[in-house]
Structure formats: C-alpha cells, structure tokens
Scaffold this active site. Structure first.
Site: not given
Ligand code: CTP
Length: 451
Positions: A257-259
C-alpha cells in the site's frame, strides 16, 4: 477534508459571525432558474449582516434530520428562515422550526400577505437549501410550479440553490426524476447526490439523506464562493476524481500500500460539488467519510481503479487522477496466508507492473474535449521530474507536489505547482487542500469545451 466537529443540540446561543467568514453578500447569483441575476443589494446588506439562509423542507421522513442542519446554520451565525411544505408538517411541526430558527415558519403564501412573503423570502436570501427534497419537489422546481410558499421562493431566489434529495431508490433512479435533476443542474442549481444506506423500512440503497454535517459543509462552501455564485462554473458538468491509495494484496492478510490519506481527492470532490458539478469519486483506501453529494465508488487495487475510472470517464468533462496508484502488484496472490518456515529465508516477492491509468485516459479522451489532470508526487528534482512526467503522461494539467515525511501525505494542507501542457506554470502557496482544489478547478474550467 477534515471531519467537522459535532455541535450539540442545546438551547440556541447568541448569533455569531458566520463560520465561513462570509458577510452575507447580495445573493445575486442565478438560483434554480435561468432568470437574470439581481443587480441591487439584498435588503439589509452590509459588512455585519448575517447571511440569510432559506431552509426549504419537503415531505420526507428525513425532515427530522434537517433539524440538525438548521442548528448548524444558526449556531454558526446564519439567519435562517424555514419554509416547510404542508406535507412535511406531518413529520416535523411548525413549532419546532420556529423555535429552532427564531423566525416564523410558514407554508402558505396567504400568511402575512402584507409582507409579500412569496417574493421577499426568495429575493433576500443568500442561499436556499431544500433538505430533504422529495421527488415531487424536484419535479415542481424543474417545471417552475408555484403552488405554495417554498415553490414561490424557488422561483424568486437569485442566490445559489442547493437541493438535497432523499427518497427511495426506485424514485431516485426513475428517468423522470433523473431528467428533473439534470434540468436543475443545467440551470446552475447544486443537486447533491443522495447517500447509499438504510432507507425507511427494511430496504437499503441509494436515496438516503446525507449526514447533516456534510450537507452543512457543502452549504458553507457554496456561500463562501460569494454572492455572484462564481462557484457554479461546473454546473452541468460531470467530473471524475480518483483519491486515496490502492492496495495490492499479497495474501488474505497482507498488501502493498502507500501513505495516501485521500484528503486531496476528497477536497477536490467537495469543492466540485460546491461549484455545481456532478461528481464521481473513485476512492481507494481512505478513512474519510463519503462526502455529501458525491457518487462514491470504493475500490481496492489499481486494476479495479482503472476499471471504475474508465467506466465513469465515458461521459466525463474532466478526470482528475489524485489517487496514489501502486505502480506494481505482487505477481501472484496466495489464497492462504504465507507462513514463515523455520530456518528458511523468505521467498522474494515478484512484482509486475500495473497499468498507467492517467497515461491511458490522456491518450483515450473518451469524450471529445475532456480535460485530464494528473498529480505528481516527487521527492527530488521536483519541478524537473514534474515537467518530464507531464510530457510522458500526456495530460492537460499536472499538479506537482513534494512528498515525504510530513509533506503532502496525510496533512490537511499542501503546496504545489500546477504545470499546463501549454507551458504555463501556476505556483500555489502552502494552504488548505481545499484552496489547492479550487485553484485546480479554476484552471480546468477555461479548458472545458462548451457543453
Ligand atoms: N498514476 C496512474 N497509474 C499508475 C501510476 C500513477 O494513473 N499506475 C497517476 C497518479 O494518479 C498521478 C500520476 O499518475 O496522477 C503520477 O503519479 P506518480 O506516482 O507521481 O508517478 P508515477 O506514474 O508513479 O511515475 P514515477 O514512477 O516516475 O514517479
């Protein structure tokens, strides 16, 4: 977009200055009709004048939720006049509206005739919001009927008008309703999309009255856009926005995933609603609530995002890719949890490329004249990388921002440079993501082709 704080339903406090900082203004924007704007000042205009809001209430069970909307207006310094329809009084009585607003609440044109209320209330309003709005009221407004005080008010208002439909899914989806909604939007009214969820009785679907806090935020944004209703420059337009981060599953418990928090994309959606657009928000992972007035399509992976964006883009005037899309996904998905083996190093994770959705949409332009906007999240050589990315992706505008620890991701504010394909560069100073969103729409609007 930050979630607004919940005011409590307590006895009304002294009037304050409006929370949106607006001074009321003259309310000269076009309302639900296509009539000419008013040129004279609204009655009692001046810097200290409280913004005048007309809260129209039509005959739906959600009328009781409009009480909370009313409290939000009064507690933030707005002068509210409630105009209920006769049918709505089956749900909430006149006494409740009068007590909560501090103003008389009338239904018929025959009360206080010497004050010519059927004309005055609409003329002097800075905002009219009809919440809840039944399918019958949408039809009356679209066809210009004037058989009670609220319908008369809608015809005499020259300020922004917001309809908040709430009804059963079948009624909302009926072509008659949809045509009425399209008519009202074309004329510049803001018709906010109903929420999806539990309806009256046992059924569930689209048609639910959105969260009053979210409706209030939309109203605040429309009012803050000023008396000229400069805002409704996206009226009659369909815009598609992607937001949040994608998640690429490795096994049933793990993902890449990412932020991304989704705040920028959600701010773009909310500001587009306030400017009159029909908005489809394709939302990846985000903890934010669905914004009022927006069609939200929730997705997980980049492949799902691509499918949802391409589908919605087919009739879109503008597509804004604010989502943080994973460039890679695990080559294989383990249907059972990947277990560690004693004494063995873990297997490396093989990755494959995800489709580049922005580049595909920019090349496609499924609708002639469609405006495509991308974002560039960069950590180094921010502008040089941004310029190269604009050319590589082929979009019309690229919003370049620096990302990293505490920068852009998760924060409510951002700064950026908006690069245009024609070489123009627009720096946007550090400020709320809503302000950046409005600058983006300011640059999209002149690029839209005539409807
Ligand atoms: N984007 C996309 N599809 C992808 C990756 C990104 O549509 N597979 C979009 C993003 O939504 C954003 C823009 O492309 O609008 C740029 O995203 P960014 O992450 O900054 O760039 P990348 O395409 O990942 O390029 P690079 O690896 O060079 O940073």
């Amino acid at each position: 977009m930050d979630k607004p704080t919940q005011p409590e339903l307590e006895p009304q406090s002294e009037p304050q200055q409006p929370a949106d900082g607006s001074t009321g203004g003259n309310g000269v924007a076009d309302g639900s009709g296509a009539a000419a704007p008013r040129t004279g000042p609204a009655v009692g205009s001046g810097p200290d004048r409280r913004p005048k809001v007309v809260l129209g209430v039509s005959g739906g069970i959600a009328a009781y939720k409009a009480c909370e909307l009313l409290r939000r207006f009064t507690e933030s310094g707005h002068d509210v006049r409630v105009v209920p329809t006769a049918a709505s009084l089956h749900f909430v009585g006149e006494a409740t509206w009068a007590a909560l607003s501090g103003n008389p609440a009338s239904t018929e044109v025959w009360e206080s005739v010497h004050e010519v209320p059927h004309v005055r209330i609409g003329q002097s309003a800075d905002l009219v919001v009809v919440a809840p709005c039944t399918t019958d009221m949408l039809a009356k407004a679209a066809h210009g009927l004037a058989d009670d005080l609220l319908t008369n008010t809608l015809l005499t208002a020259r300020c922004p008008v917001i309809f908040v439909p709430a009804m059963h899914t079948e009624m909302w989806e009926h072509p008659a309703t949809q045509e009425n909604v399209a008519t009202l939007r074309r004329r510049g009214a803001v018709v906010i999309e109903p929420a999806v969820g539990r309806l009256t009785g046992v059924d569930t679907g689209k048609g639910r009255f959105p969260d009053p806090a979210e409706i209030f935020e939309t109203c605040r944004r429309v009012l803050a856009r000023g008396p000229q209703g400069l805002g409704r420059d996206l009226a009659g337009r369909h815009v598609v926005i992607s937001a949040g981060g994608t998640r690429e599953p490795l096994d049933p418990v793990r993902f890449l995933g990412n932020r991304s928090s989704g705040k920028q994309g959600y701010a773009l959606a909310c500001t587009a609603v306030a400017r009159g657009a029909r908005v489809t928000l394709v939302a990846g992972n985000s903890e934010l609530p669905d914004p009022a007035g927006v069609d939200v399509v929730h997705i997980g992976t980049a492949v799902q995002l691509r499918e949802a964006v391409l589908k919605a883009a087919a009739d879109a005037d503008a597509v804004v890719m604010a989502a943080a899309v994973a460039d890679f996904r695990p080559a294989t998905y383990a249907t059972g949890k990947i277990k560690k083996q004693d004494g063995q190093e873990p297997e490396p994770v093989a990755l494959v490329r995800n489709p580049d959705i922005l580049a595909e949409i920019s090349a496609d332009r499924s609708r002639p004249g469609q405006v495509v906007v991308g974002f560039a999240a960069e950590t180094d050589d921010v502008l040089a990388n941004g310029r190269a990315k604009l050319t590589r992706k082929g979009c019309d505008l690229l919003v370049v921002n620096e990302v990293g620890d505490h920068k852009a991701f998760g924060s409510a504010a951002n700064e950026a440079v908006i690069l245009a394909a024609d070489g123009a560069e627009t720096p946007v100073p550090y400020g709320p993501k809503e302000a950046l969103s409005d600058r983006i729409w300011d640059l999209v609007v002149p690029r839209l082709t005539a409807p």
